[in-house]
Design a protein around this motif. Structure first.
Motif, PDB file in Angstrom:
ATOM      1  N   LYS A  37      -8.904  63.290 -89.800  1.00  0.00           N
ATOM      2  CA  LYS A  37      -8.794  61.801 -89.945  1.00  0.00           C
ATOM      3  C   LYS A  37      -8.942  60.333 -90.783  1.00  0.00           C
ATOM      4  O   LYS A  37     -10.114  60.361 -91.058  1.00  0.00           O
ATOM      5  N   HIS A  91       8.378  69.148 -84.343  1.00  0.00           N
ATOM      6  CA  HIS A  91       6.560  67.947 -84.250  1.00  0.00           C
ATOM      7  C   HIS A  91       6.475  67.183 -82.471  1.00  0.00           C
ATOM      8  O   HIS A  91       8.365  67.152 -82.107  1.00  0.00           O
ATOM      9  N   ILE A 133       4.045  62.394 -83.580  1.00  0.00           N
ATOM     10  CA  ILE A 133       3.363  61.585 -85.127  1.00  0.00           C
ATOM     11  C   ILE A 133       5.219  61.300 -86.151  1.00  0.00           C
ATOM     12  O   ILE A 133       5.728  61.666 -85.012  1.00  0.00           O
ATOM     13  N   THR A 153       6.301  61.985 -89.995  1.00  0.00           N
ATOM     14  CA  THR A 153       5.751  62.691 -90.887  1.00  0.00           C
ATOM     15  C   THR A 153       5.860  62.480 -92.355  1.00  0.00           C
ATOM     16  O   THR A 153       7.769  61.040 -92.251  1.00  0.00           O
ATOM     17  N   LYS A 212       9.810  60.445 -87.821  1.00  0.00           N
ATOM     18  CA  LYS A 212       9.187  59.656 -86.481  1.00  0.00           C
ATOM     19  C   LYS A 212       9.897  60.514 -85.472  1.00  0.00           C
ATOM     20  O   LYS A 212      10.835  60.940 -84.762  1.00  0.00           O
ATOM     21  N   TRP A 254       1.355  63.548 -92.116  1.00  0.00           N
ATOM     22  CA  TRP A 254       1.264  63.161 -90.387  1.00  0.00           C
ATOM     23  C   TRP A 254       1.065  62.053 -90.520  1.00  0.00           C
ATOM     24  O   TRP A 254      -0.594  62.187 -90.920  1.00  0.00           O
ATOM     25  N   ASN A 299      -0.674  59.574 -87.342  1.00  0.00           N
ATOM     26  CA  ASN A 299      -0.724  59.562 -86.312  1.00  0.00           C
ATOM     27  C   ASN A 299       0.031  58.227 -85.237  1.00  0.00           C
ATOM     28  O   ASN A 299       0.053  57.281 -85.278  1.00  0.00           O
ATOM     29  N   LYS A 324       4.317  57.165 -78.910  1.00  0.00           N
ATOM     30  CA  LYS A 324       4.840  58.931 -78.748  1.00  0.00           C
ATOM     31  C   LYS A 324       5.591  58.890 -77.842  1.00  0.00           C
ATOM     32  O   LYS A 324       6.518  60.242 -78.179  1.00  0.00           O
ATOM     33  N   VAL A 339       0.116  66.492 -81.750  1.00  0.00           N
ATOM     34  CA  VAL A 339      -0.611  65.931 -81.756  1.00  0.00           C
ATOM     35  C   VAL A 339      -0.745  64.707 -80.905  1.00  0.00           C
ATOM     36  O   VAL A 339       0.561  63.708 -81.015  1.00  0.00           O
TER      37      VAL A 339
END
Length: 292
Positions: free
Chosen positions: A32, A60, A63, A65, A95, A123, A125, A131, A262
């Motif tokens: 990262k 996904h 994360i 993108t 998101k 990506w 995090n 999240k 992730v």
């Protein structure tokens, strides 16, 4: 004082039809750079045929993108009902949050005479608390990307993510983060100072440039140390040069990455797969498919 250089790499190359994809992050040196945990570079290529079927929908979670297209035309569609098309210089941000299925379609730019494609997918995090948020999407056309001229007619800078002086991107900041596109005229230079504990990397898109007194090659990723200092970019060539500079504050929460997810623990990864196979990410609506 200039930042130390930690490493440089040209990544791992793979082919996707006529496209050459270089996986720059993660690499053998690091997983990262700030909140950025993934970077694929679509190297310049001529694409003669329009692809109308998309490049494969996939899920996904955890994360955001970000797709930045230097040349070409990119479509986005997802299971939250979002659809957008950007052209050369545009940005798509999504998101994933609690989970989403999305697909894309990369073709040459129908608004220009060029059939060249070139671009990036990152990506970013998300902090653990973000999240669990609902998915979201933003499309930014090239003329909406914040941009300003550099001093002494040295070139220009675009703010794709984050802030620079009075410029601010439309993309939300969940932590301190930045992604700049720096364009330098022949024989010009640019310098930026970063504070302590800020992670940063540069990617060279057009030609060799000198970073902190060391020359690096086109399509090379260079990461810098975390101590406060300056990054000095010199273009000693007779033509223009383009550089991406990105990074941000260190992500200190645990990171567990597997496939398209992730998260912060292995248990959350298992749950992400279970929720996907249970259909909780929904599917791409037929109305979106009709636009592909």
């Amino acid at each position: 004082m200039k930042k130390e250089i930690s490493f440089s790499t040209k990544g791992n190359e793979a082919n996707l039809g006529p496209l050459s994809i270089n996986r720059m992050l993660p690499n053998r040196y690091t997983n990262k750079v700030g909140p950025f945990v993934f970077l694929d570079y679509v190297a310049p290529a001529i694409k003669e045929i329009i692809n109308e079927n998309g490049m494969g929908a996939h899920p996904h979670r955890g994360i955001a993108t970000l797709t930045y297209i230097l040349q070409g035309e990119e479509e986005h569609f997802d299971s939250a009902g979002n659809y957008a098309k950007i052209n050369s210089g545009g940005v798509q941000w999504m998101k994933a949050g609690t989970g989403i299925v999305h697909g894309g379609n990369l073709n040459y730019d129908s608004e220009t005479d060029s059939k060249m494609v070139q671009g990036f997918q990152f990506w970013i995090n998300l902090p653990a608390k973000n999240k669990a948020e609902k998915p979201a999407h933003i499309a930014i056309q090239a003329n909406e990307v914040p941009k300003k001229a550099l001093a002494n007619n040295a070139g220009w800078i675009k703010v794709i993510v984050g802030n620079y002086e009075e410029l601010s991107s439309k993309i939300p900041n969940y932590s301190e983060q930045f992604l700049y596109h720096i364009h330098l005229e022949a024989g010009q230079q640019f310098s930026i100072s970063l504070k302590d504990k800020i992670e940063a990397a540069a990617f060279l898109t057009t030609q060799n440039v000198i970073l902190n007194d060391v020359e690096f090659q086109t399509a090379e990723l260079i990461e810098f140390g975390k101590k406060a200092g300056a990054i000095e970019i010199k273009n000693t060539a007779q033509t223009t040069a383009d550089i991406l500079l990105f990074g941000g504050e260190e992500y200190t929460e645990p990171i567990v990455a597997e496939g398209p997810f992730v998260m912060n623990s292995q248990e959350e990864i298992v749950q992400a797969y279970q929720d996907f196979y249970a259909g909780e990410y929904d599917t791409i609506d037929s109305k979106i498919k009709d636009k592909i």
